[in-house]
Design an enzyme around this catalytic site. Sequence first.
Site, PDB file in Angstrom:
ATOM      1  N   GLY A 129      10.428 -17.330  50.795  1.00  0.00           N
ATOM      2  CA  GLY A 129      10.533 -19.128  50.657  1.00  0.00           C
ATOM      3  C   GLY A 129      10.852 -19.550  49.424  1.00  0.00           C
ATOM      4  N   SER A 131      14.661 -21.237  48.498  1.00  0.00           N
ATOM      5  CA  SER A 131      15.552 -22.272  48.685  1.00  0.00           C
ATOM      6  C   SER A 131      14.797 -23.646  49.520  1.00  0.00           C
ATOM      7  CB  SER A 131      16.938 -21.921  49.131  1.00  0.00           C
ATOM      8  OG  SER A 131      17.653 -21.027  48.156  1.00  0.00           O
ATOM      9  N   GLU A 246      16.056  -9.202  42.336  1.00  0.00           N
ATOM     10  CA  GLU A 246      17.190  -9.683  43.402  1.00  0.00           C
ATOM     11  C   GLU A 246      18.521  -9.566  42.679  1.00  0.00           C
ATOM     12  OE1 GLU A 246      16.670 -13.421  45.060  1.00  0.00           O
ATOM     13  OE2 GLU A 246      18.070 -13.230  46.430  1.00  0.00           O
ATOM     14  N   GLU A 385      28.913 -19.370  39.822  1.00  0.00           N
ATOM     15  CA  GLU A 385      28.769 -20.304  38.654  1.00  0.00           C
ATOM     16  C   GLU A 385      27.372 -20.254  37.946  1.00  0.00           C
ATOM     17  OE1 GLU A 385      29.525 -21.009  42.162  1.00  0.00           O
ATOM     18  OE2 GLU A 385      31.827 -21.357  41.507  1.00  0.00           O
TER      19      GLU A 385
END
Lengths: 398, 384
Positions: A129, A131, A246, A385
């Site tokens: 949990g 974003s 990650e 980005e």
Amino acid sequence: MDFSFNAEERAFQQEVRDFIAANLTPDLKRAAALTPSVFYEPDISGPWHRALAAKGWVAPGWPVEAGGPTWTPAQRWIFETECAAAGTPGVSPMGVRMVGPVIIKFGTPEQKAFYLPRILSGEDYWCQGYSEPGSGSDLASLKTRAVRDGDEYVINGTKIWTTHAHYANRMFALVRTGDGGRKQDGISFILIDMKSPGITIRPIITIGGDHEVNQVFFDDVRVPVTNRIGEEGMGWTYGKYLLEFERGGGITSARLRKALGQVVTLAGSDEVGRPIEEASIATRISEIEVDIDALEMTELRIMSALQTGQNPGAVSSMLKLRNSEIKQAITKLGVDVIGYDALVWQPARPLYALNEPTPIAEDELPVVPEYLDGRAYTIFGGTSEVQRDIMAKLMLGL
Amino acid sequence: MDLTATEEQRLLRESAERFVRTAYSPDARRKAAGQPDGFSRAVWAEFAELGWLALPLPDAHGGLGGGAVEVGILAEAFGSGLITEPYLSTVVLGAGLVADLGTEQQRATVLPEVAAGRSLLAFAHSERQARFDLADIATRAARDGADWVLDGTKIAVLDAPSADHLIVSARMAGDRRTPEGIALFVVPRQTAGLSLTPYDRLGGGRAASVKLDGVRVPDVVRLGGSDDALPAIERTVDRALAALCSEAVGMMAALLEATAAYTKTREQFGKPLAFNQAVRHRLADMASAVEEGRSMALRAALFADAPHPERIRAISGAKIKIGRGARFVAEQAVQLHGGMGVTEELEIGAYLKRVITFEALFGDVDHHLRRHALASGRLSSRAA
């Protein structure tokens, strides 16, 4: 400098191959190959997880006292490479790779004793949990709020892009417990039981036709304070530690090589008219293969540095960026290789459970969904980005 | 599996980097470029003294027995300083061919002289019609009693104007593109009938076209028989490609460093250029190209002596990856330096010129993509 594995490492390689031969059933292998989504469904990853757990191999990054296999970086490389080459499913990373290391590093003895064995065994299935609808790559702007009420937090808000929330029985979440000076302050890291009253899950279907991600709503969800990791308001620190895992998953070149191999097989099959003989397809395959070679060598250089106790430097963003770009190049090539067969849209999921004849060969079915779902590779875990910003800062001091 | 440098390799890197930093300023390089040789004989003598000329030569003939990895370490440092000394021509190509194909007698004659810095070599192989096809040799070698008579024209002979000997490929038998029937001849530059049209090389150094008009040499200067010359040429050119790739990585790293430093200090619209995301992201991609290039140059070096097709895939792969990456980094370095980037007042343009040379030497990206695809069995030579 030595590019070959030593006798001990080769013996381990054989042990891994034997393990795979004994545990990767044809059904499991087929199901893995027919999975177009980013993550494997629990009915595929679950059996593989349990087989690895029985062998003591499910948590390579964990310390031995927590149940890790004490592999050297080279052994870890061999394991990942052999699994990829054989086409095994991947283990769901949310438990073993993400929340596991955070609990090991920042959890209380009680939390470790409760959660870690359940992650290892596969009894718990986790989702992430992080974003929120208003907080994508700018994660620290998150607004889901946890208000202290006695021994409990009361959580209100919503999380999005929650992979496999519809399967998970637990979630680790970043929630706002206070308003500090910086937006990174006042965030806490909380473990949530997904069966708690007040949680609702809305499926989000990806453009590839897969139900992989969800939006999760919290409506006065009560969570014991003992489910907080570490200190209140320090969640950003713990969450960033997790993001390292990650992003820097580390060994991705072997999976890319397998994926390219599948496209090469398609290009060489009679079904698609042997376009491999076209110079443009053959040289595109070569170009991607060279990119994979470069990524593999970079991973091996990093592995060698880790193996000899050296600091590999700030490279995890670069690895993430290149892996995602190469993955997309492979899926794009796949679509181009199958030509008119790309017009066939099969909405049923999972593809490996289809019982009806299809207008195109089975191994062509995941090609277009994989391309479409694969657009997410340059978005999740920090967009390209964001990765380039991190690279400019950490690699070049800009 | 260990891709970290050994203690010896670390020391070699340190001494090469120190040499380039302290003894090889842009001014010194420009001065050397104006010499008839296109490089400095004094610097060459230092190379000999440092043991760099002996580095990859066999122990038995005055060498140090180093491999492609060691040469790569030197080459990367050479690239960072745009060194113009004929290391590739003399040591990697010339001495490499003699070590690979020569008889015991030929090795004993040539290699110790190279190691000592007393002999310079050049490889006269490429021909206009061949483009990058190493087997395409029209120059003829005709037997005449105990001698051979060579006739033909060679192009892009690197460092020929300064060479004591040219190693000339010529066809003893077969049609123009037949793999068999090729031999190599160690020809003194001053031999009658051998004439040079010298020129300044793009990015520094010298080269020449070489005309062979009834050049008569004894059989004793012939390297190899009729079937083993082309495989030896291919092996040696692959080692040269590995060295060139490392050299290009040195250039890329130097360009990245200079450009990152420039964007931190150059201010426009009241803030450093590096504050702009468009600039930062470009630099991030340049940094990625350098790291990937370094990985592929190492792969090329580690596979430089591997059997076919692994060797070809590694070498051509490196030439593809670094060919693309070096051009990207060099062009973006010019772009991010703005107007100054297109002037001779900065060194950026000198690197761009050398990058173009690198790309052309022994096959551009397109050539190596075809070679890679052929070696991978995914392209038939007809389709190529």
